[in-house]
Design an enzyme around this catalytic site. Sequence first.
Site, PDB file in Angstrom:
ATOM      1  N   GLU A 133       0.835  -1.204   0.000  1.00 25.94           N
ATOM      2  CA  GLU A 133       0.000   0.000   0.000  1.00 25.94           C
ATOM      3  C   GLU A 133       0.873   1.259   0.000  1.00 25.94           C
ATOM      4  OE1 GLU A 133      -2.919   2.341   3.122  1.00 25.94           O
ATOM      5  OE2 GLU A 133      -2.701   0.172   3.317  1.00 25.94           O
ATOM      6  N   ASP A 188       0.831   3.824  -3.192  1.00 23.41           N
ATOM      7  CA  ASP A 188       0.459   5.226  -3.010  1.00 23.41           C
ATOM      8  C   ASP A 188       1.457   6.137  -3.711  1.00 23.41           C
ATOM      9  OD1 ASP A 188      -0.962   7.482  -1.763  1.00 23.41           O
ATOM     10  OD2 ASP A 188       0.814   7.653  -0.496  1.00 23.41           O
ATOM     11  N   ASN A 233      -7.332   1.539   0.266  1.00 29.11           N
ATOM     12  CA  ASN A 233      -6.048   1.005   0.729  1.00 29.11           C
ATOM     13  C   ASN A 233      -5.652  -0.245  -0.057  1.00 29.11           C
ATOM     14  OD1 ASN A 233      -6.063   3.018   2.665  1.00 29.11           O
ATOM     15  ND2 ASN A 233      -6.841   1.702   4.287  1.00 29.11           N
ATOM     16  N   GLU A 283      -4.449   0.660  -3.532  1.00 28.63           N
ATOM     17  CA  GLU A 283      -3.056   1.111  -3.530  1.00 28.63           C
ATOM     18  C   GLU A 283      -2.105  -0.079  -3.414  1.00 28.63           C
ATOM     19  OE1 GLU A 283      -2.922   3.943  -0.373  1.00 28.63           O
ATOM     20  OE2 GLU A 283      -3.794   5.555  -1.577  1.00 28.63           O
TER      21      GLU A 283
END
Length: 269
Positions: A80, A84, A149, A152
């Site tokens: 994650e 991101d 989440n 990502e």
Amino acid sequence: MTLRRTSKSRAWLRELGERWKHWWRRLRGDDKEYVPDLIPLFERIDIVPVRTDLYLLAMRHRSCTITDEQGTKLNNERLEFLGDAVLEASVCTYLYHLHPTWDEGELSKCKSSLVSRPVNNEVGRRLHLERYLIMVPSALDNSVDIYGNTLEALIGAIYLDQGYARTQEFIREHIIPTYRDMRAHTVVSIQNFKSELIEWVQKHHLSHEFRLEEHSMEPHDLFTYTVWIDDKPVGRGSGSSKKRAQQEAARDTLELLKKAYTKLQEQED
């Protein structure tokens, strides 16, 4: 490379499904571990995986963290983190080439709307990521941000498995269209209060700092930040992620500062 959905490729993907189950059971040391069937997801996002373990890891919520033979804890939080960063870089590249006449402020404002929790959550819902998640049953009820989440984490897995170019394609195919669908809502609801606060304090020659005051993890992540202006605490905000908590703290701080500044001007008049 785009997957051509032939009967041969579908058969190969089904065979991979059996391999995943075997791999995951070996890792756990038992035959009871839930292994999601990711074939429908791969067909949906048009990807033939090379490292299937990455995608399985991307679907593992921290509520179902496991430990490997070396003692390393396994869940999707590291993916994650990576996803991101890759998402933000990809969107920045996309906007840079799409709008050659925009200045930094315009690019930054649009990027903040594109790389936002509501957009990520909506993409996760459209991909039905809840069907593939390895998590305790209550996790999804406690935080709607699991969709974003997990998205990502999935982006992080695609990046490591397929490379940056293919990840950019995924983002253009799924993130950008979703943002456009939500644009009217997004522009109104997502305001970059942190950027506004920074502009405001710079204009008035003040110092500022975001300080993490508290982080609780039960029943779900909750971050609390306080904004210090010239070494004095002013605004405070909480959220399910650091970014959201900082935005809430910035919004609270802006309201308090503007009220105080207006009152000061009235007194001087």
